[in-house]
Design a protein around this motif. Structure first.
Motif, PDB file in Angstrom:
ATOM      1  N   HIS A   1       6.244   2.348   9.127  1.00  0.00           N
ATOM      2  CA  HIS A   1       4.716   2.704   9.149  1.00  0.00           C
ATOM      3  C   HIS A   1       6.004   4.335   8.246  1.00  0.00           C
ATOM      4  O   HIS A   1       6.376   5.179   8.968  1.00  0.00           O
TER       5      HIS A   1
ATOM      6  N   TYR B   1       5.540   6.966   4.597  1.00  0.00           N
ATOM      7  CA  TYR B   1       4.732   7.984   3.726  1.00  0.00           C
ATOM      8  C   TYR B   1       4.634   7.764   3.042  1.00  0.00           C
ATOM      9  O   TYR B   1       4.414   6.769   2.004  1.00  0.00           O
TER      10      TYR B   1
ATOM     11  N   LYS C   1       2.470  16.986   6.689  1.00  0.00           N
ATOM     12  CA  LYS C   1       3.763  15.727   6.561  1.00  0.00           C
ATOM     13  C   LYS C   1       5.312  17.157   5.307  1.00  0.00           C
ATOM     14  O   LYS C   1       5.787  16.616   5.681  1.00  0.00           O
TER      15      LYS C   1
ATOM     16  N   TYR D   1       0.925  -1.226  -0.027  1.00  0.00           N
ATOM     17  CA  TYR D   1       0.286  -0.199   0.405  1.00  0.00           C
ATOM     18  C   TYR D   1       0.831   1.151  -0.374  1.00  0.00           C
ATOM     19  O   TYR D   1       0.513   2.136   0.330  1.00  0.00           O
ATOM     20  N   CYS D   2       2.368   1.719  -0.424  1.00  0.00           N
ATOM     21  CA  CYS D   2       2.585   2.146  -0.554  1.00  0.00           C
ATOM     22  C   CYS D   2       4.457   1.860  -0.509  1.00  0.00           C
ATOM     23  O   CYS D   2       4.544   0.795  -0.535  1.00  0.00           O
TER      24      CYS D   2
ATOM     25  N   TRP E   1       1.393   6.724   1.084  1.00  0.00           N
ATOM     26  CA  TRP E   1       0.434   5.128   1.291  1.00  0.00           C
ATOM     27  C   TRP E   1      -0.976   5.984  -0.126  1.00  0.00           C
ATOM     28  O   TRP E   1      -0.996   6.328  -0.645  1.00  0.00           O
ATOM     29  N   LYS E   2      -1.359   4.656  -0.678  1.00  0.00           N
ATOM     30  CA  LYS E   2      -2.652   4.678  -1.531  1.00  0.00           C
ATOM     31  C   LYS E   2      -3.616   5.866  -0.805  1.00  0.00           C
ATOM     32  O   LYS E   2      -3.661   4.879   0.331  1.00  0.00           O
TER      33      LYS E   2
ATOM     34  N   GLU F   1      -3.449   8.936   0.475  1.00  0.00           N
ATOM     35  CA  GLU F   1      -3.260   9.994   1.006  1.00  0.00           C
ATOM     36  C   GLU F   1      -2.973  10.608   0.236  1.00  0.00           C
ATOM     37  O   GLU F   1      -2.223  10.293  -0.879  1.00  0.00           O
ATOM     38  N   ALA F   2      -3.054  11.867   0.593  1.00  0.00           N
ATOM     39  CA  ALA F   2      -3.045  13.213   0.072  1.00  0.00           C
ATOM     40  C   ALA F   2      -1.308  13.565  -0.864  1.00  0.00           C
ATOM     41  O   ALA F   2      -0.594  13.260   0.922  1.00  0.00           O
ATOM     42  N   GLN F   3      -0.889  13.575  -1.636  1.00  0.00           N
ATOM     43  CA  GLN F   3       1.203  13.697  -2.176  1.00  0.00           C
ATOM     44  C   GLN F   3       1.306  14.692  -1.584  1.00  0.00           C
ATOM     45  O   GLN F   3       2.491  14.551  -1.257  1.00  0.00           O
TER      46      GLN F   3
END
Length: 249
Positions: free
Chosen positions: A65, A67, A80, A23-24, A69-70, A72-74
């Motif tokens: 964990h 950064y 962030k 997922y990332c 992630w699918k 998630e705002a980029q």
């Protein structure tokens, strides 16, 4: 002093990230330097962990964990943005290994949980490597498993009993894997351990006769990243320390 990219290439190969759909992105996420003499490991790349790692003079932060992630705002803004800015300000590169670290047969979170809980013959019981299991040499009372989990995690596990029967076959998947409870029941396990719980878990455990234990997402995923850091320190002859940022979830 080893090069950053040499260490990352070694990790990528060791954890076989190319063969894992995730997922990332796994591997190097923030490149802030070229060489590494000190590694810090931690579970989640929070600002608190970044600041603590920077205080040790580390060059590389390894986390479970990271950064990007699918879903998630980029944009690197807000929370962030502050995290990434802190990494660059400290000259601290950051790499993350998610599912590849969960499933690794020696260093992985599932392997580490099985070893630390004393489950002999711990092994993957599903093709994707996420669900692990063990057949215990002797039946274990429910309160006995509660005690083991309390000592392992440093917290009181949540128990949703599936009856009063002891545990002879136990399955587990660290983190937020409560959705695997049904699969564990399908495979005939008496108990299932994970980190988090959902509302439906109560009903599934009761109706399918399988004990459900939620021992904490953070608590069940502290040991894989530590094992990876220790392995890298030995291989490259560099310093390693683990920083635990307490998290009740």
């Amino acid at each position: 002093m080893p090069a950053l990219l040499e260490i990352i290439d070694h990790c990528d190969s060791l954890l076989e990230i190319a063969g894992v759909e995730d997922y990332c992105p796994n591997g190097l996420q923030v490149e802030a330097g070229e060489e590494v003499r000190r590694i810090v490991t931690g579970v989640t790349a929070s600002l608190a962990l970044i600041e603590a790692a920077a205080g040790t003079g580390a060059d590389l932060l390894l986390v479970h964990h990271g950064y990007f992630w699918k879903g998630e705002a980029q944009p690197l803004t807000g929370m962030k943005g502050r995290r990434v800015r802190a990494l660059f300000a400290a000259g601290l590169s950051m790499a993350a290994y998610h599912l590849p670290l969960d499933i690794h047969p020696e260093l992985g979170n599932n392997a580490q949980l099985g070893r630390r809980l004393g489950f002999a013959g711990a092994r993957p019981v599903a093709a994707d490597g996420l669900l692990w299991g063990s057949e215990l040499p002797e039946a274990l009372a429910i309160d006995g498993l509660v005690r083991r989990l309390r000592e392992f995690s440093g917290r009181e596990p949540l128990l949703l009993p599936g009856g009063s029967h002891p545990v002879r076959r136990v399955a587990w998947c660290t983190g937020g894997a409560q959705s695997l409870l049904d699969r564990a029941a399908d495979l005939g396990f008496d108990a299932f351990i994970t980190g988090e719980v959902s509302e439906a878990s109560f009903h599934i455990a009761r109706e399918r006769g399988i004990h459900f234990f939620a021992a904490g997402h953070h608590a069940t995923e502290r040991h894989g990243i530590q094992a990876l850091g220790a392995a890298l320190a030995g291989h490259f002859r560099i310093e390693h320390s683990h920083i635990d940022i307490p998290n009740p979830v």
